[in-house]
Structure formats: C-alpha cells, structure tokens
Design a protein around this motif. Structure first.
Motif, PDB file in Angstrom:
ATOM      1  N   ILE A 191      52.391  26.787  24.282  1.00  0.00           N
ATOM      2  CA  ILE A 191      51.889  28.112  24.880  1.00  0.00           C
ATOM      3  C   ILE A 191      50.485  28.121  25.214  1.00  0.00           C
ATOM      4  O   ILE A 191      50.175  28.622  26.205  1.00  0.00           O
ATOM      5  CB  ILE A 191      52.097  29.175  23.555  1.00  0.00           C
ATOM      6  N   VAL A 192      49.704  27.244  24.574  1.00  0.00           N
ATOM      7  CA  VAL A 192      48.303  27.207  25.100  1.00  0.00           C
ATOM      8  C   VAL A 192      48.238  26.467  26.430  1.00  0.00           C
ATOM      9  O   VAL A 192      47.531  26.843  27.146  1.00  0.00           O
ATOM     10  CB  VAL A 192      47.418  26.257  23.850  1.00  0.00           C
ATOM     11  N   THR A 193      48.962  25.354  26.353  1.00  0.00           N
ATOM     12  CA  THR A 193      48.951  24.691  27.694  1.00  0.00           C
ATOM     13  C   THR A 193      49.287  25.575  28.842  1.00  0.00           C
ATOM     14  O   THR A 193      48.836  25.666  30.112  1.00  0.00           O
ATOM     15  CB  THR A 193      50.154  23.558  27.742  1.00  0.00           C
ATOM     16  N   ILE A 194      50.438  26.313  28.664  1.00  0.00           N
ATOM     17  CA  ILE A 194      51.014  27.134  29.778  1.00  0.00           C
ATOM     18  C   ILE A 194      49.735  28.179  29.898  1.00  0.00           C
ATOM     19  O   ILE A 194      49.320  28.760  31.149  1.00  0.00           O
ATOM     20  CB  ILE A 194      52.254  28.223  29.438  1.00  0.00           C
ATOM     21  N   THR A 195      49.235  29.052  29.035  1.00  0.00           N
ATOM     22  CA  THR A 195      48.267  29.788  29.212  1.00  0.00           C
ATOM     23  C   THR A 195      47.080  29.142  30.067  1.00  0.00           C
ATOM     24  O   THR A 195      46.273  29.866  30.805  1.00  0.00           O
ATOM     25  CB  THR A 195      47.417  30.242  27.797  1.00  0.00           C
ATOM     26  N   GLY A 196      46.674  27.918  29.635  1.00  0.00           N
ATOM     27  CA  GLY A 196      45.560  27.299  30.493  1.00  0.00           C
ATOM     28  C   GLY A 196      45.881  27.007  31.843  1.00  0.00           C
ATOM     29  O   GLY A 196      44.953  27.479  32.817  1.00  0.00           O
ATOM     30  N   LEU A 197      47.096  26.926  32.215  1.00  0.00           N
ATOM     31  CA  LEU A 197      47.653  26.763  33.647  1.00  0.00           C
ATOM     32  C   LEU A 197      47.832  28.100  34.282  1.00  0.00           C
ATOM     33  O   LEU A 197      47.107  28.185  35.553  1.00  0.00           O
ATOM     34  CB  LEU A 197      49.187  26.415  33.713  1.00  0.00           C
ATOM     35  N   GLN A 198      48.010  29.109  33.452  1.00  0.00           N
ATOM     36  CA  GLN A 198      47.827  30.469  34.229  1.00  0.00           C
ATOM     37  C   GLN A 198      46.548  31.002  34.419  1.00  0.00           C
ATOM     38  O   GLN A 198      46.137  31.635  35.345  1.00  0.00           O
ATOM     39  CB  GLN A 198      48.344  31.665  32.800  1.00  0.00           C
ATOM     40  N   LEU A 199      45.449  30.355  33.772  1.00  0.00           N
ATOM     41  CA  LEU A 199      44.055  30.630  34.055  1.00  0.00           C
ATOM     42  C   LEU A 199      43.641  30.294  35.470  1.00  0.00           C
ATOM     43  O   LEU A 199      43.278  30.964  36.065  1.00  0.00           O
ATOM     44  CB  LEU A 199      43.338  29.848  32.920  1.00  0.00           C
ATOM     45  N   GLY A 200      44.119  29.206  35.830  1.00  0.00           N
ATOM     46  CA  GLY A 200      44.185  28.933  37.381  1.00  0.00           C
ATOM     47  C   GLY A 200      44.559  29.875  38.047  1.00  0.00           C
ATOM     48  O   GLY A 200      43.816  30.331  39.176  1.00  0.00           O
ATOM     49  N   TYR A 201      45.902  30.280  37.930  1.00  0.00           N
ATOM     50  CA  TYR A 201      46.572  31.440  38.864  1.00  0.00           C
ATOM     51  C   TYR A 201      45.710  32.688  38.616  1.00  0.00           C
ATOM     52  O   TYR A 201      45.812  33.565  39.660  1.00  0.00           O
ATOM     53  CB  TYR A 201      48.021  31.838  38.320  1.00  0.00           C
ATOM     54  N   LEU A 202      45.256  32.895  37.634  1.00  0.00           N
ATOM     55  CA  LEU A 202      44.494  34.078  37.093  1.00  0.00           C
ATOM     56  C   LEU A 202      43.304  34.219  38.139  1.00  0.00           C
ATOM     57  O   LEU A 202      43.055  35.334  38.704  1.00  0.00           O
ATOM     58  CB  LEU A 202      43.974  34.490  35.686  1.00  0.00           C
ATOM     59  N   LEU A 203      42.604  32.978  37.965  1.00  0.00           N
ATOM     60  CA  LEU A 203      41.425  32.831  38.914  1.00  0.00           C
ATOM     61  C   LEU A 203      41.714  33.195  40.579  1.00  0.00           C
ATOM     62  O   LEU A 203      41.083  33.859  41.051  1.00  0.00           O
ATOM     63  CB  LEU A 203      40.728  31.412  38.751  1.00  0.00           C
ATOM     64  N   GLY A 204      42.893  32.614  40.769  1.00  0.00           N
ATOM     65  CA  GLY A 204      43.378  32.616  42.054  1.00  0.00           C
ATOM     66  C   GLY A 204      43.734  33.885  42.547  1.00  0.00           C
ATOM     67  O   GLY A 204      43.308  34.765  43.489  1.00  0.00           O
ATOM     68  N   GLY A 205      44.273  34.525  41.398  1.00  0.00           N
ATOM     69  CA  GLY A 205      45.095  35.955  41.622  1.00  0.00           C
ATOM     70  C   GLY A 205      43.473  37.191  41.646  1.00  0.00           C
ATOM     71  O   GLY A 205      43.713  37.990  42.448  1.00  0.00           O
ATOM     72  N   ALA A 206      42.683  36.904  40.925  1.00  0.00           N
ATOM     73  CA  ALA A 206      41.420  37.465  40.874  1.00  0.00           C
ATOM     74  C   ALA A 206      40.844  37.593  42.338  1.00  0.00           C
ATOM     75  O   ALA A 206      40.328  38.688  42.664  1.00  0.00           O
ATOM     76  CB  ALA A 206      40.466  37.009  39.761  1.00  0.00           C
ATOM     77  N   LEU A 207      40.828  36.405  42.806  1.00  0.00           N
ATOM     78  CA  LEU A 207      40.150  36.293  44.271  1.00  0.00           C
ATOM     79  C   LEU A 207      40.788  37.222  45.328  1.00  0.00           C
ATOM     80  O   LEU A 207      40.259  37.805  46.134  1.00  0.00           O
ATOM     81  CB  LEU A 207      40.203  35.016  44.809  1.00  0.00           C
ATOM     82  N   LEU A 208      42.164  37.308  45.068  1.00  0.00           N
ATOM     83  CA  LEU A 208      42.940  38.063  45.880  1.00  0.00           C
ATOM     84  C   LEU A 208      42.609  39.501  45.749  1.00  0.00           C
ATOM     85  O   LEU A 208      42.424  40.435  46.498  1.00  0.00           O
ATOM     86  CB  LEU A 208      44.471  37.700  46.004  1.00  0.00           C
ATOM     87  N   THR A 209      42.873  39.953  44.267  1.00  0.00           N
ATOM     88  CA  THR A 209      42.769  41.313  44.128  1.00  0.00           C
ATOM     89  C   THR A 209      41.265  41.724  44.238  1.00  0.00           C
ATOM     90  O   THR A 209      41.346  43.076  44.713  1.00  0.00           O
ATOM     91  CB  THR A 209      42.728  41.278  42.288  1.00  0.00           C
ATOM     92  N   GLU A 210      40.428  41.083  44.153  1.00  0.00           N
ATOM     93  CA  GLU A 210      38.773  41.534  44.801  1.00  0.00           C
ATOM     94  C   GLU A 210      39.043  42.051  45.907  1.00  0.00           C
ATOM     95  O   GLU A 210      38.240  42.939  46.217  1.00  0.00           O
ATOM     96  CB  GLU A 210      38.192  40.424  44.753  1.00  0.00           C
ATOM     97  N   VAL A 211      39.807  41.586  46.971  1.00  0.00           N
ATOM     98  CA  VAL A 211      39.699  42.087  48.261  1.00  0.00           C
ATOM     99  C   VAL A 211      40.319  43.418  48.406  1.00  0.00           C
ATOM    100  O   VAL A 211      39.923  44.335  48.912  1.00  0.00           O
ATOM    101  CB  VAL A 211      40.366  40.812  49.255  1.00  0.00           C
ATOM    102  N   VAL A 212      41.491  43.512  47.673  1.00  0.00           N
ATOM    103  CA  VAL A 212      42.099  44.893  47.598  1.00  0.00           C
ATOM    104  C   VAL A 212      41.147  45.923  46.829  1.00  0.00           C
ATOM    105  O   VAL A 212      40.874  47.067  47.445  1.00  0.00           O
ATOM    106  CB  VAL A 212      43.380  44.943  46.630  1.00  0.00           C
ATOM    107  N   PHE A 213      40.318  45.645  45.659  1.00  0.00           N
ATOM    108  CA  PHE A 213      39.753  46.580  45.118  1.00  0.00           C
ATOM    109  C   PHE A 213      38.414  46.594  45.483  1.00  0.00           C
ATOM    110  O   PHE A 213      37.527  47.231  44.858  1.00  0.00           O
ATOM    111  CB  PHE A 213      39.847  46.320  43.488  1.00  0.00           C
ATOM    112  N   ALA A 214      37.823  45.766  46.646  1.00  0.00           N
ATOM    113  CA  ALA A 214      36.599  45.791  46.634  1.00  0.00           C
ATOM    114  C   ALA A 214      35.468  45.203  45.774  1.00  0.00           C
ATOM    115  O   ALA A 214      34.519  45.851  45.608  1.00  0.00           O
ATOM    116  CB  ALA A 214      36.095  47.008  47.480  1.00  0.00           C
ATOM    117  N   TRP A 215      36.072  44.441  44.560  1.00  0.00           N
ATOM    118  CA  TRP A 215      35.413  43.871  43.726  1.00  0.00           C
ATOM    119  C   TRP A 215      34.241  42.894  44.204  1.00  0.00           C
ATOM    120  O   TRP A 215      34.850  41.845  44.871  1.00  0.00           O
ATOM    121  CB  TRP A 215      36.425  43.289  42.770  1.00  0.00           C
ATOM    122  N   PRO A 216      32.963  43.249  43.877  1.00  0.00           N
ATOM    123  CA  PRO A 216      32.018  42.032  44.546  1.00  0.00           C
ATOM    124  C   PRO A 216      32.141  40.751  44.043  1.00  0.00           C
ATOM    125  O   PRO A 216      31.080  40.383  43.298  1.00  0.00           O
ATOM    126  CB  PRO A 216      30.815  42.984  44.245  1.00  0.00           C
ATOM    127  N   GLY A 217      33.142  40.093  44.017  1.00  0.00           N
ATOM    128  CA  GLY A 217      33.146  38.639  43.573  1.00  0.00           C
ATOM    129  C   GLY A 217      33.264  37.469  44.605  1.00  0.00           C
ATOM    130  O   GLY A 217      33.053  37.781  45.648  1.00  0.00           O
TER     131      GLY A 217
END
Ligand SMILES: Nc1ncnc2c1ncn2[C@@H]1O[C@H](COP(=O)(O)OP(=O)(O)O)[C@@H](O)[C@H]1O
Ligand SMILES: [Mg+2]
Lengths: 316, 331
Positions: free
Chosen positions: A241-267
C-alpha cells in the motif's frame, strides 16, 4: 536506518544524473527556435546567429549539457530567457505552490483511499462495498480536466461554496483559511483518481491478509478485534500500500500540474505551460529537474517507510 | 465425583455448513463428544472429512461462507456457541489453546516471536509488558527454544519449521488453558522433528493436566498419545472408543479398512493413514443411506436406503453402522 538511507541516496545518484540528461534533451524538443521566439519572426538570420552565440546555443549539445550541469551543481540555474528574472526566483515560489496543492491532494487521496479501501475490505461484497467501489471506479476514471470543470460548475458557480480559481482572494486576509478555501476544489480534482487506485489496492491488500493463516492463529489467541486488525492485518498489508501510494505521488504531482491550468493555480504547471510556449529553456529545465528530484525523494521516503514496516527488508 | 470425571468440554450435535442452504455442504454433521480433563482424544479421518472444521467450530473460528447451524459446545456449563464475542475472546487462548497445521504460515512475519507470545498473555492477564516478556522467555525455555532471552527479539523467518511450531505451542499454552486443540500439528514438519513436537505436546498436556483434542492422520501417533479416538467420515463420527478397543476390536468397516492397511501397529512408529479404495463422497451430493456404503466391502441393500446413527455397542464404544447394530442385537 541511517546506513539504509545512505545506501538509497547513493543508489539514486546515477538515476538523477540520467534524469538530468533526459531533461536536458527533452527540453530541446520543445517546438520552435529560441532565437526566433526572442527576436521575433522579422529578425535577420545574422541577428539570430549572434544571439545564439551569446546564449551558447551554437555549441554542440554535449558541451551545452555539461556547462548547464556545472552551473546547476553550483546552484546557478541561469536567467529566464523570456522574462530576464533569475530562474530560481521564478521557479521556487511556484514550486512551493505546487507542493501545497500536491500535499493537500496526497492527504486527501490517502484519507479517502485508505478509509474507503479499509472499510470496503472489512465488509467485502456487502451493499456498502458495492456502492463505494462503483463510486470510486467512476470518480477514478473521470478525466481530471473534465472533473475539474464539473466541480467548478457545481460547487463554485451554482452553489458558490468555493472560489472558481486562483490561490487567494485579493479582498480576503490572505491567511490560511483563505488558502484552504481555494485549495478544496483543485485538491479534490487532483486526488480523486489516485484515491480510487489507492482504495482498490488497500481493499485487495487487506482482503489478502485477512485470508492468511496467521490471522486465524491471531484470532485463536483471543485478541481484541482492534489489536487483531492493527497488528495482524494492517501492519502486514501496508508495504504494498505504501509503495502504491508513493507511485501515486508521481501521478498526483503530474495531475496537480494539469489541474493548476484549469484552476489558474499559480504553480509550476502554469509556469511550465508558459515557458514551453515561450521556449524558455532555463526555466523549463529547472522546473522539470525540480519535479524529478521531488519524485526521487518521494521514492526514497517510501522505501524507508517500507523498511521500517518489514523486518525482512530492513536486513538486506 | 473426582476432578478427572468432570468433563471439561461437552459437544452436542455440532453442525457446520459451508455455502448457502441450497448449494452448500454440511461438513460437520451432528458431531457429539466429551473431552475429559487430563485425557487426549484423537480425531482421525481422511483429508476433507471435516476434522479442521470441527476444531474451528469449537473455537467459533469458522468464517463465511461457513457457519455453525446447530449444536452446543459446553465449557464449564456455558454454551460457547451462544456466548457474546467478548466472552469468546476470553475463551480463545485463555481456556482453549489451539495449535495449527502449518507453522510456516501461522506466525506473523512482521512481529517478533516474543511479541507473538506476549500478546496472547496480555490479552488474558492483567500484567505489565515486562512481566509478560519474562513469562514468554520461561515459556520458550519450556518448549525447548534455546537462548530464549535473546531469541524473543527475532522475527519468524529466523526460525525453522520445528522451532516455529514450538513458538506457536508456547503461545497456545501461555495462559494454561484447560483444553488444547492440536490440528495436525506435525503434518508440515520434517519427520525427524515430528516425534519431538508430539512428545512436547504430550508432556505439556500431562504437566498442565489439560485435555487435548489431537487431530491426526497418523495411526502411530494415535496409538502413542491418545486415550480415546473418534473416527470421522464425510462430516460424521462413525466410530468412537478407547484406543485399545479401536486397535484390537474395531467395529466400523471404515475403521477396519484403515487398520487393515497398517497391520501390527507398534507404539511410537509413524503410520500415516493409507488411502483406502474408492473416493470420498461429495459432501454437496451425499448418497442416500450410509455415506460409506459406496466404498464398503460389506455393503447390504439396507445400507443404501437407511442412514445409520451413531449407537453405543458397549459402555465406551459407539459405532454408526447398520450391520454392527444387527450384530449386537444377536449377541
Ligand atoms: N472456507 C471453506 N469454504 C468452503 N468449503 C470449505 C472451507 N473450508 C473447508 N471446506 C470444506 O469442508 C470440508 C472439510 O474440510 P476440513 O475440515 O478442512 O477437512 P479435514 O481437516 O478433515 O481435512 C471439505 O470438504 C472442505 O472442502
Ligand atoms: Mg485439516
């Protein structure tokens, strides 16, 4: 644990080196030509040639790479070609904002994923399990862009509970509450997909351990249910579970980059978007390198947590 | 009545089913017996006959899709089957200690063996963790783990199968249970350590004056360790008697067939059950009449229509066979 961490850090050095090469080369693939972008389409070939020489862009790629690496190692990421601001001044605050969004999404994904996964496993095949599992499946397979827009429509525009975009209210106090208020929708958008994956892994991991012989033995000892679940089920289910969570961290980071564009989040996401358009190579390189570093560090953290959990790993 | 005659566990009509009412199997079917303190009762039968399901039912450890659908399990006059789960937690590990078949998978790989013994003690005794650890060390010494004070900090993967079974036995007896249930405790072990583990269990049971339900498929073990024996076939007890009678005057054709394969049994010699000819019946689709009839060398017409009940043929001998009943009627 100290030796373990030292070994892991040494182990990732070649990885980081490789990553830096890939980043350097990939960034070159961004469309357009730096000199043309900077000087405009009317510029003469001689002027462009002059600029390239000034920026060192006329040298062989290998030379450019080692010059860049040498500067990066001393903490000098150069100056933004497009804005003439030192790259670090541009990138670091954006990076912090991205980390805030990523951390919030991770927290949300963990709470949702672990909670739903755990309780659906304990009530496997019940009505609750079926409903929760299908809801997570739907939420998890919705594209984040679409999900973000739907959330904005419903919760920001129709209900008015949350702001449509940005990170702070100029009229507000700019404090933590204001930030959290702005954080909710982008964090939910980013977290739902990974939360669904985590929930599935947690559910199957807990179910797997529940079926193991040592759990029945533990029950035969007369342990209370709480102790039984904590020591004989959750503890054993955690490593994957910890391993998968760690892998998801990558997706979260990538996802956050996309979400930022939708929400004009200054990241970093919006910064990356702008610097690709402007072919601002130093900014692109610094931003991607930071993201890669964050990813590598997250993986080391995951390994360290797993080593603490599993005595067999610790001894290797 | 002396202490030795007060039954420690009375099992009546225990019935356990796996699966739904329509599509399922009754794997323990009306099992009744009495465990006497200080005595060892062996439960033998071929694989799949319901021995483990019986043991797990006593501990109320049957998990869905299985469930106990009838019966009583009386311990000191209280019925374990209707007791609240909290009460059952006190019984498990406190009054009944259980040793399982496969020591390699029975220990939690993520906990030290010391922890896996002290957690049993701490679940039942109001003592400090430090005191529980001292007791765990004593227990490990008692079950023959050398250098116990150091080894309690080791994880299971540092232990051999035999040593792990010793650890599990230490945990099972840590709260001096009145009853020990051992479900094929040596099946998964190397032959060289099987006898040692069985001797250990035997000695502990004698020392603690506990009663033991010993599930085995080894008739040599039965001869060496048991006072009484139950023979199980397709979820039913088909013969129940003391160990001498079983070996010298068995009455059920199934028991006879088992013993025929191992003529001339001697103490302490390993004699695994030999498969007898024919197939065990499908519990989901049992034959009418006697369950053993399709494989029985003495089968009569009546056997295919009438289901025999377990009947006493003497004071301490019961058999579930129509032919045996006729025989005794004549005698
Ligand atoms: N979890 C389960 N689900 C369905 N059937 C089971 C389960 N566990 C045991 N059984 C069935 O119960 C019967 C008795 O099994 P068991 O008590 O393990 O036999 P034994 O210990 O005598 O070898 C077998 O037919 C087996 O298939
Ligand atoms: Mg069994």
């Amino acid at each position: 644990m100290g030796a373990f961490l030292a070994k892991r850090f040494l182990g990732v050095l070649p990885v980081i080196f490789g990553v830096s090469i890939v980043i350097f080369l990939l960034v070159q693939l961004a469309p357009g030509d730096t000199a043309t972008v900077l000087l405009g389409p009317q510029a003469t070939e001689a002027a462009k040639e002059e600029l390239r020489r000034a920026l060192g862009l006329d040298r062989p790629l290998a030379v450019q790479y080692f010059q860049w690496l040498g500067r990066v190692l001393t903490g000098d990421f150069g100056t933004s070609i497009a804005t003439q601001i030192p790259v670090l001044d541009l990138v670091l605050p954006r990076f912090v904002n991205t980390l805030i969004l990523t951390a919030a999404s991770l927290l949300l994904a963990i709470v949702l994923g672990y909670g739903i996964g755990f309780f659906t496993a304990l009530r496997a095949n019940s009505l609750f399990d079926r409903i929760a599992t299908s809801c997570m499946l739907m939420a998890g397979s919705a594209p984040p862009f679409w999900l973000g827009l739907v959330l904005v429509l419903v919760f920001a525009i129709d209900l008015g509970w949350f702001p449509v975009s940005g990170m702070e209210d100029f009229a507000g106090d700019g404090g933590t509450m204001d930030l959290l208020h702005h954080l909710v929708l982008p964090a939910v958008t980013t977290a739902l997909g990974p939360a669904a994956i985590i929930a599935r892994i947690v559910r199957s991991g807990i179910l797997d351990v529940l079926g193991r012989a040592h759990v029945r033995v533990a029950r035969s000892k007369g342990l209370q249910r709480r102790d039984l679940l904590r020591r004989h089920v959750i503890l054993n289910a955690l490593p994957p579970i910890v391993t998968i969570t760690g892998l998801q961290l990558g997706y979260l980071l990538g996802g956050a980059l996309l979400t930022e564009v939708v929400f004009a989040w200054p990241g970093l996401g919006s910064l990356l978007y702008d610097s690709i358009t402007a072919r601002d190579l130093p900014v692109l390189q610094a931003a991607t390198l930071l993201i890669a570093l964050a990813f590598v560090l997250a993986n080391i953290a995951v390994d360290a947590i797993n080593a603490m959990l599993d005595p067999r790993l610790r001894e290797i | 009545m002396s202490a030795a005659q007060i039954p420690s566990l009375v099992v009546e009509n225990l019935t356990t089913r796996f699966g739904s009412d329509r599509d399922g199997a009754t794997v323990v079917d009306g099992v009744s017996f009495v465990l006497t303190p200080g005595q060892t009762m062996a439960l033998v039968g071929e694989s799949g006959s319901g021995k483990s399901a019986t043991a797990l039912s006593l501990m109320r450890l049957i998990e869905p899709p299985g469930r106990i659908i009838a019966g009583r399990v009386l311990l000191d006059g209280r019925d374990l089957l209707t007791m609240p789960e909290r009460g059952m937690e006190d019984v498990r590990g406190g009054q009944i200690g259980m040793v399982f078949q496969d020591p390699l998978t029975s220990l939690n790989p993520a906990l030290t063996i010391g922890r896996q013994i002290t957690e049993t003690i701490l679940a039942h005794r109001d003592i400090t963790p430090a005191e529980a650890e001292r007791q765990a060390i004593d227990l490990l010494v008692r079950v023959g783990v050398s250098d116990a004070a150091r080894r309690i900090h080791d994880y299971p993967h540092h232990f051999s199968g035999g040593m792990r079974q010793r650890v599990l036995i230490a945990s099972a007896i840590s709260c001096a249970p009145a009853i020990i249930i051992a479900d094929e405790p040596t099946t998964a072990l190397d032959v060289t350590v099987q006898a040692k583990i069985l001797r250990l269990l035997h000695d502990l049971q004698q020392e603690m004056h506990a009663s033991m339900l010993l599930i085995t498929h080894d008739l040599g073990v039965v001869a060496a360790m048991a006072d009484t024996v139950m023979v199980m076939y397709a979820g039913r007890i088909v013969e129940q008697t003391d160990v001498d009678t079983l070996f010298h005057a068995p009455r059920h054709p199934y028991t006879k067939a088992l013993l025929a394969c191992v003529a001339g049994i001697e103490d302490d010699r390993s004699v695994p059950l030999q498969p007898i000819s024919g197939m065990a019946p499908d519990l989901k689709d049992l034959p009418r009449g006697c369950r053993f009839a399709p494989r029985c060398p003495l089968v009569q017409d009546v056997c295919r229509t009438t289901d025999p009940a377990l009947r006493a043929v003497s004071r301490s001998h019961s058999v579930a066979c129509l032919l045996v009943q006729e025989e005794t009627a004549v005698v």
